[in-house]
Design a protein around this motif. Sequence first.
Motif, PDB file in Angstrom:
ATOM      1  N   ALA A 105      51.372  32.913 -27.165  1.00 27.15           N
ATOM      2  CA  ALA A 105      50.387  33.991 -27.027  1.00 27.15           C
ATOM      3  C   ALA A 105      49.149  33.507 -26.289  1.00 27.15           C
ATOM      4  N   CYS A 106      48.699  34.324 -25.331  1.00 26.86           N
ATOM      5  CA  CYS A 106      47.486  34.015 -24.561  1.00 26.86           C
ATOM      6  C   CYS A 106      46.277  34.787 -25.073  1.00 26.86           C
ATOM      7  N   TRP A 107      46.503  35.672 -26.013  1.00 24.48           N
ATOM      8  CA  TRP A 107      45.417  36.502 -26.535  1.00 24.48           C
ATOM      9  C   TRP A 107      45.665  36.772 -28.017  1.00 24.48           C
ATOM     10  N   GLY A 108      44.573  36.897 -28.787  1.00 20.53           N
ATOM     11  CA  GLY A 108      44.728  37.126 -30.221  1.00 20.53           C
ATOM     12  C   GLY A 108      43.487  37.723 -30.861  1.00 20.53           C
ATOM     13  N   GLY A 109      43.504  37.736 -32.179  1.00 25.25           N
ATOM     14  CA  GLY A 109      42.454  38.403 -32.940  1.00 25.25           C
ATOM     15  C   GLY A 109      41.087  37.753 -32.827  1.00 25.25           C
ATOM     16  N   LEU A 110      41.023  36.428 -32.950  1.00 29.76           N
ATOM     17  CA  LEU A 110      39.730  35.755 -32.861  1.00 29.76           C
ATOM     18  C   LEU A 110      39.139  35.889 -31.461  1.00 29.76           C
ATOM     19  N   MET A 111      39.988  35.821 -30.454  1.00 31.55           N
ATOM     20  CA  MET A 111      39.511  36.017 -29.089  1.00 31.55           C
ATOM     21  C   MET A 111      38.970  37.434 -28.909  1.00 31.55           C
ATOM     22  N   SER A 112      39.652  38.405 -29.503  1.00 28.56           N
ATOM     23  CA  SER A 112      39.187  39.790 -29.436  1.00 28.56           C
ATOM     24  C   SER A 112      37.827  39.945 -30.106  1.00 28.56           C
ATOM     25  N   THR A 113      37.657  39.283 -31.248  1.00 25.36           N
ATOM     26  CA  THR A 113      36.385  39.366 -31.963  1.00 25.36           C
ATOM     27  C   THR A 113      35.244  38.832 -31.109  1.00 25.36           C
ATOM     28  N   LYS A 119      30.581  42.337 -25.691  1.00 22.75           N
ATOM     29  CA  LYS A 119      30.653  43.686 -25.106  1.00 22.75           C
ATOM     30  C   LYS A 119      31.612  43.754 -23.922  1.00 22.75           C
ATOM     31  N   ALA A 120      32.624  42.900 -23.964  1.00 23.46           N
ATOM     32  CA  ALA A 120      33.662  42.958 -22.936  1.00 23.46           C
ATOM     33  C   ALA A 120      34.460  44.247 -23.093  1.00 23.46           C
ATOM     34  N   ALA A 121      35.150  44.635 -22.009  1.00 26.32           N
ATOM     35  CA  ALA A 121      35.855  45.917 -21.994  1.00 26.32           C
ATOM     36  C   ALA A 121      37.286  45.823 -22.505  1.00 26.32           C
ATOM     37  N   GLY A 122      37.882  44.616 -22.468  1.00 30.21           N
ATOM     38  CA  GLY A 122      39.264  44.498 -22.901  1.00 30.21           C
ATOM     39  C   GLY A 122      39.900  43.227 -22.373  1.00 30.21           C
ATOM     40  N   ALA A 123      41.202  43.138 -22.581  1.00 29.18           N
ATOM     41  CA  ALA A 123      41.977  41.986 -22.119  1.00 29.18           C
ATOM     42  C   ALA A 123      43.309  42.474 -21.560  1.00 29.18           C
ATOM     43  N   VAL A 124      43.709  41.893 -20.431  1.00 24.92           N
ATOM     44  CA  VAL A 124      45.017  42.167 -19.830  1.00 24.92           C
ATOM     45  C   VAL A 124      45.633  40.813 -19.516  1.00 24.92           C
ATOM     46  N   VAL A 125      46.724  40.481 -20.191  1.00 17.05           N
ATOM     47  CA  VAL A 125      47.326  39.166 -19.994  1.00 17.05           C
ATOM     48  C   VAL A 125      48.765  39.305 -19.518  1.00 17.05           C
ATOM     49  N   ASN A 126      49.124  38.497 -18.545  1.00 20.57           N
ATOM     50  CA  ASN A 126      50.493  38.427 -18.058  1.00 20.57           C
ATOM     51  C   ASN A 126      51.237  37.424 -18.939  1.00 20.57           C
ATOM     52  N   GLY A 127      51.361  37.800 -20.185  1.00 18.30           N
ATOM     53  CA  GLY A 127      51.922  36.950 -21.224  1.00 18.30           C
ATOM     54  C   GLY A 127      51.873  37.706 -22.538  1.00 18.30           C
ATOM     55  N   CYS A 128      51.984  36.978 -23.629  1.00 15.89           N
ATOM     56  CA  CYS A 128      52.056  37.601 -24.950  1.00 15.89           C
ATOM     57  C   CYS A 128      50.710  37.602 -25.669  1.00 15.89           C
ATOM     58  N   HIS A 129      50.625  38.475 -26.672  1.00 16.99           N
ATOM     59  CA  HIS A 129      49.493  38.466 -27.588  1.00 16.99           C
ATOM     60  C   HIS A 129      50.023  38.201 -28.998  1.00 16.99           C
ATOM     61  N   ARG A 130      49.119  37.895 -29.909  1.00 16.17           N
ATOM     62  CA  ARG A 130      49.491  37.802 -31.319  1.00 16.17           C
ATOM     63  C   ARG A 130      48.366  38.425 -32.148  1.00 16.17           C
ATOM     64  N   ASP A 131      48.487  38.353 -33.478  1.00 11.76           N
ATOM     65  CA  ASP A 131      47.504  38.961 -34.380  1.00 11.76           C
ATOM     66  C   ASP A 131      47.391  40.464 -34.120  1.00 11.76           C
ATOM     67  N   SER A 132      48.528  41.113 -33.972  1.00 12.54           N
ATOM     68  CA  SER A 132      48.540  42.538 -33.636  1.00 12.54           C
ATOM     69  C   SER A 132      47.747  43.366 -34.636  1.00 12.54           C
ATOM     70  N   ASN A 133      47.916  43.110 -35.930  1.00 12.89           N
ATOM     71  CA  ASN A 133      47.220  43.901 -36.930  1.00 12.89           C
ATOM     72  C   ASN A 133      45.710  43.767 -36.799  1.00 12.89           C
ATOM     73  N   GLU A 134      45.241  42.557 -36.496  1.00  6.55           N
ATOM     74  CA  GLU A 134      43.811  42.345 -36.339  1.00  6.55           C
ATOM     75  C   GLU A 134      43.292  43.061 -35.085  1.00  6.55           C
ATOM     76  N   ILE A 135      44.039  42.978 -33.998  1.00  5.82           N
ATOM     77  CA  ILE A 135      43.636  43.671 -32.772  1.00  5.82           C
ATOM     78  C   ILE A 135      43.590  45.174 -33.007  1.00  5.82           C
TER      79      ILE A 135
END
Length: 230
Positions: A105-113, A119-135
């Motif tokens: 995973a290249c993206w997750g809950g802590l990174m989202s936090t 005040k970032a707008a979002g994340a778009v990764v050419n790969g996987c994410h994790r921590d779906s419930n947290e996101i």
Amino acid sequence: MSLWKNDKELFQIAHEELFCALVGDILDTMGLQNQFVSRQVKPVADDMVVIGRAKTVLECDVKDIALEDHSDPLISQPFGLMFKALDSLKENEVYVCTGASYDYACWGGLMSTRAMHLKAAGAVVNGCHRDSNEILRLGFPSFSVGAYAQDQGPRGKVVDFDCKVNFDNIEVHPGDVIFGDRDGVLVIPDAAVEEAFTGAIEKARGEKTVLKALQQGMSTQEAFDTFGIM
């Protein structure tokens, strides 16, 4: 005369009046016909919409590299430059990451936090994410090829950011506009933003007229002949 004064106004109009397919149609007429990233890249939740300026991030796999023997301090550093890249996010920027395999995973809950705090707008990764419930709990607009819990820590490193990257054979430069919804993710080159969004806004407002005509019984052929929109 521009229909908006700044990025904040443009992004607000996009959220309220536009969708990706419409902007993609305008880009087609401009000769920019390869601006949608792979259809595999989807939002974590169907109602997520992302629009903002690209914070480009380049990641690479390191699982086959003997890190303890590597002379490059960047490769031996945990997560490479990921912390610097993440902490450098600005308001209305989108973390756009590519270069990794789908093995972690290249993206997750802590990174989202952290991104939300900045005040970032979002994340778009050419790969996987994790921590779906947290996101999902955070509601942070996050797009990836799917969920996979395996950590990037021992497997991937961010090796550069704020650089030109290749995302699905689409060049993405820092400051390009990223616009994504459940139907796809677009890369709008900075130089094309004014024309593309002006055309999309005008078409969206024109489509309301077409919709009203269709609701009143006008045929699709007559509507197209009359308004030039369909």
